[in-house]
Motif scaffolding. Sequence first.
Motif, mmCIF file in Angstrom:
data_model
loop_
_atom_site.group_PDB
_atom_site.id
_atom_site.type_symbol
_atom_site.label_atom_id
_atom_site.label_comp_id
_atom_site.label_asym_id
_atom_site.label_seq_id
_atom_site.Cartn_x
_atom_site.Cartn_y
_atom_site.Cartn_z
ATOM 1 N N ILE A 76 -0.994 -3.418 2.771
ATOM 2 C CA ILE A 76 -0.363 -2.527 3.753
ATOM 3 C C ILE A 76 0.249 -1.314 3.060
ATOM 4 C CG2 ILE A 76 1.523 -2.376 5.433
ATOM 5 C CD1 ILE A 76 0.957 -5.449 5.928
ATOM 6 N N ASP A 77 0.971 -1.565 1.981
ATOM 7 C CA ASP A 77 1.623 -0.476 1.244
ATOM 8 C C ASP A 77 0.588 0.540 0.740
ATOM 9 O OD1 ASP A 77 3.931 0.729 -0.050
ATOM 10 O OD2 ASP A 77 3.044 0.036 -1.938
ATOM 11 N N THR A 78 -0.494 0.035 0.147
ATOM 12 C CA THR A 78 -1.529 0.922 -0.397
ATOM 13 C C THR A 78 -2.188 1.736 0.718
ATOM 14 O OG1 THR A 78 -1.936 -0.794 -2.047
ATOM 15 C CG2 THR A 78 -3.539 0.986 -1.927
ATOM 16 N N MET A 79 -2.471 1.084 1.827
ATOM 17 C CA MET A 79 -3.121 1.775 2.945
ATOM 18 C C MET A 79 -2.203 2.851 3.530
ATOM 19 S SD MET A 79 -6.220 0.760 3.538
ATOM 20 C CE MET A 79 -6.388 1.405 5.206
ATOM 21 N N LEU A 80 -0.952 2.484 3.821
ATOM 22 C CA LEU A 80 -0.057 3.450 4.487
ATOM 23 C C LEU A 80 0.243 4.640 3.583
ATOM 24 C CD1 LEU A 80 2.474 1.371 6.646
ATOM 25 C CD2 LEU A 80 0.152 2.123 7.172
ATOM 26 N N LYS A 81 0.210 4.418 2.252
ATOM 27 C CA LYS A 81 0.464 5.531 1.322
ATOM 28 C C LYS A 81 -0.565 6.642 1.476
ATOM 29 C CE LYS A 81 3.602 4.007 -2.189
ATOM 30 N NZ LYS A 81 3.569 2.714 -2.909
ATOM 31 N N GLN A 82 -1.698 6.320 2.111
ATOM 32 C CA GLN A 82 -2.715 7.345 2.385
ATOM 33 C C GLN A 82 -2.149 8.442 3.295
ATOM 34 O OE1 GLN A 82 -5.449 6.913 0.689
ATOM 35 N NE2 GLN A 82 -6.546 8.706 1.420
ATOM 36 N N ALA A 83 -1.039 8.164 3.967
ATOM 37 C CA ALA A 83 -0.381 9.184 4.795
ATOM 38 C C ALA A 83 0.781 9.833 4.049
ATOM 39 C CB ALA A 83 0.118 8.569 6.107
ATOM 40 N N GLY A 84 0.901 9.541 2.753
ATOM 41 C CA GLY A 84 1.965 10.122 1.934
ATOM 42 C C GLY A 84 1.842 11.639 1.867
ATOM 43 N N PRO A 85 2.903 12.320 1.382
ATOM 44 C CA PRO A 85 2.965 13.781 1.483
ATOM 45 C C PRO A 85 1.695 14.514 1.020
ATOM 46 C CG PRO A 85 4.952 12.903 0.445
ATOM 47 C CD PRO A 85 4.032 11.750 0.662
ATOM 48 N N ARG A 86 1.225 14.288 -0.210
ATOM 49 C CA ARG A 86 0.115 15.104 -0.696
ATOM 50 C C ARG A 86 -1.228 14.627 -0.159
ATOM 51 N NH1 ARG A 86 -0.686 16.105 -6.978
ATOM 52 N NH2 ARG A 86 1.583 16.268 -6.850
ATOM 53 N N VAL A 87 -1.520 13.346 -0.365
ATOM 54 C CA VAL A 87 -2.824 12.817 0.040
ATOM 55 C C VAL A 87 -2.971 12.844 1.561
ATOM 56 C CG1 VAL A 87 -2.049 10.410 0.006
ATOM 57 C CG2 VAL A 87 -4.446 10.903 -0.354
ATOM 58 N N GLY A 88 -1.854 12.735 2.280
ATOM 59 C CA GLY A 88 -1.892 12.776 3.746
ATOM 60 C C GLY A 88 -2.449 14.091 4.250
ATOM 61 N N ARG A 89 -1.976 15.196 3.677
ATOM 62 C CA ARG A 89 -2.460 16.504 4.127
ATOM 63 C C ARG A 89 -3.962 16.643 3.885
ATOM 64 N NH1 ARG A 89 0.438 21.468 1.667
ATOM 65 N NH2 ARG A 89 2.171 20.303 2.592
ATOM 66 N N SER A 90 -4.380 16.232 2.687
ATOM 67 C CA SER A 90 -5.791 16.331 2.338
ATOM 68 C C SER A 90 -6.647 15.459 3.268
ATOM 69 C CB SER A 90 -5.942 15.931 0.870
ATOM 70 O OG SER A 90 -7.235 15.520 0.594
#
Lengths: 203, 203
Positions: free
Chosen positions: B102-116
Amino acid sequence: MTEDLVSSAVDRSLRNRRSAAEVEVARLLETGRDLLGAGTNPKVGEIVKAAKVSNEAFYRYFGSKDRFVAAVVEDGCRRMVAHVEHKLSGHADPAQQLHVVIDTMLKQAGPRVGRSTRNILALSRASNGAREQVTFEETLASVFEPVLVDLGSSDPRRDARASASAVIGVLQDLLWNEQAPTTGDTDHLARFLLAAVSRPATS
Amino acid sequence: MTEDLVSSAVDRSLRNRRSAAEVEVARLLETGRDLLGAGTNPKVGEIVKAAKVSNEAFYRYFGSKDRFVAAVVEDGCRRMVAHVEHKLSGHADPAQQLHVVIDTMLKQAGPRVGRSTRNILALSRASNGAREQVTFEETLASVFEPVLVDLGSSDPRRDARASASAVIGVLQDLLWNEQAPTTGDTDHLARFLLAAVSRPATS
């Protein structure tokens, strides 16, 4: 005084035009649902002819064929949510309500409606598919939320969001694998979400 | 004998051509990830120039710009699953493994990678978006499944499918609302799924 008469005449005329437009839009959406759902990819000319609406009006309302297909999809989502709410109103027990939401949603992959849904989604090339799905899931979550409150959820907003995603994910799985939902599918998901939502406050 | 030499020469040549093609495709995908992720909508000419690949090769591999964008999305999904599997391998406790997924998946919405990710998905107009999402959810479900078996799931296949949908739904919600995941988001979803999966066999 004159001004009042003028402004009320304008109001009346706008009101009339608005309701005429609403009727035309509703007829276009209904026609779109039928034609797109049948699995053909109709031209705009066929759609406006079947809906008895002018070509000009079609483009005035929707701007493009892609946007029209997106509107048919959005309208379908809205109808689905209204259908779920209607079904919900017939039950008082929250566990039963949860079951009803899941059952009603998964039936969207049933033999006849499933094919039509697949056909419409396959033609949907609107650029914001992912965004629109999120909006739909949020709407469904808001229907879920009061049911989860009654089930004793300690975080109804988040629980509703996760539950809505799980239901829509299972529905999409059935849809694209062309499988009709079984009672096993519905019962499983109901037990899964019931356990998730009725968990102890801290684990 | 001659035939053997001929056939092995053909084999070698095909092998060489295949591995050269694989290198070019990988370079195009990486370039696509960078350029699309930056939020511009690059022309094919810019992509092939940056990837140092001919225009002809681009169309031979992908057929169209839309199909290229779809391939970048698909490649991104594959990379995400590989990343989750890598992270999983560092933990033995199944409850902790669930948290890691869950942590790894949700981090895909983190600040930098989320925008990309948002930028790439916004350009994705491949006609089969919904179908592709189902494939991705099925792949993620197959990563989930052994973890859920270890957690004592009574129906690991269905539980994994519902769990994968819930995680991807919450991720999309964060992505499109431009919110970075909090530990509260991760912890909530981990507790939600843990309770769902460890429910008594019959309720």
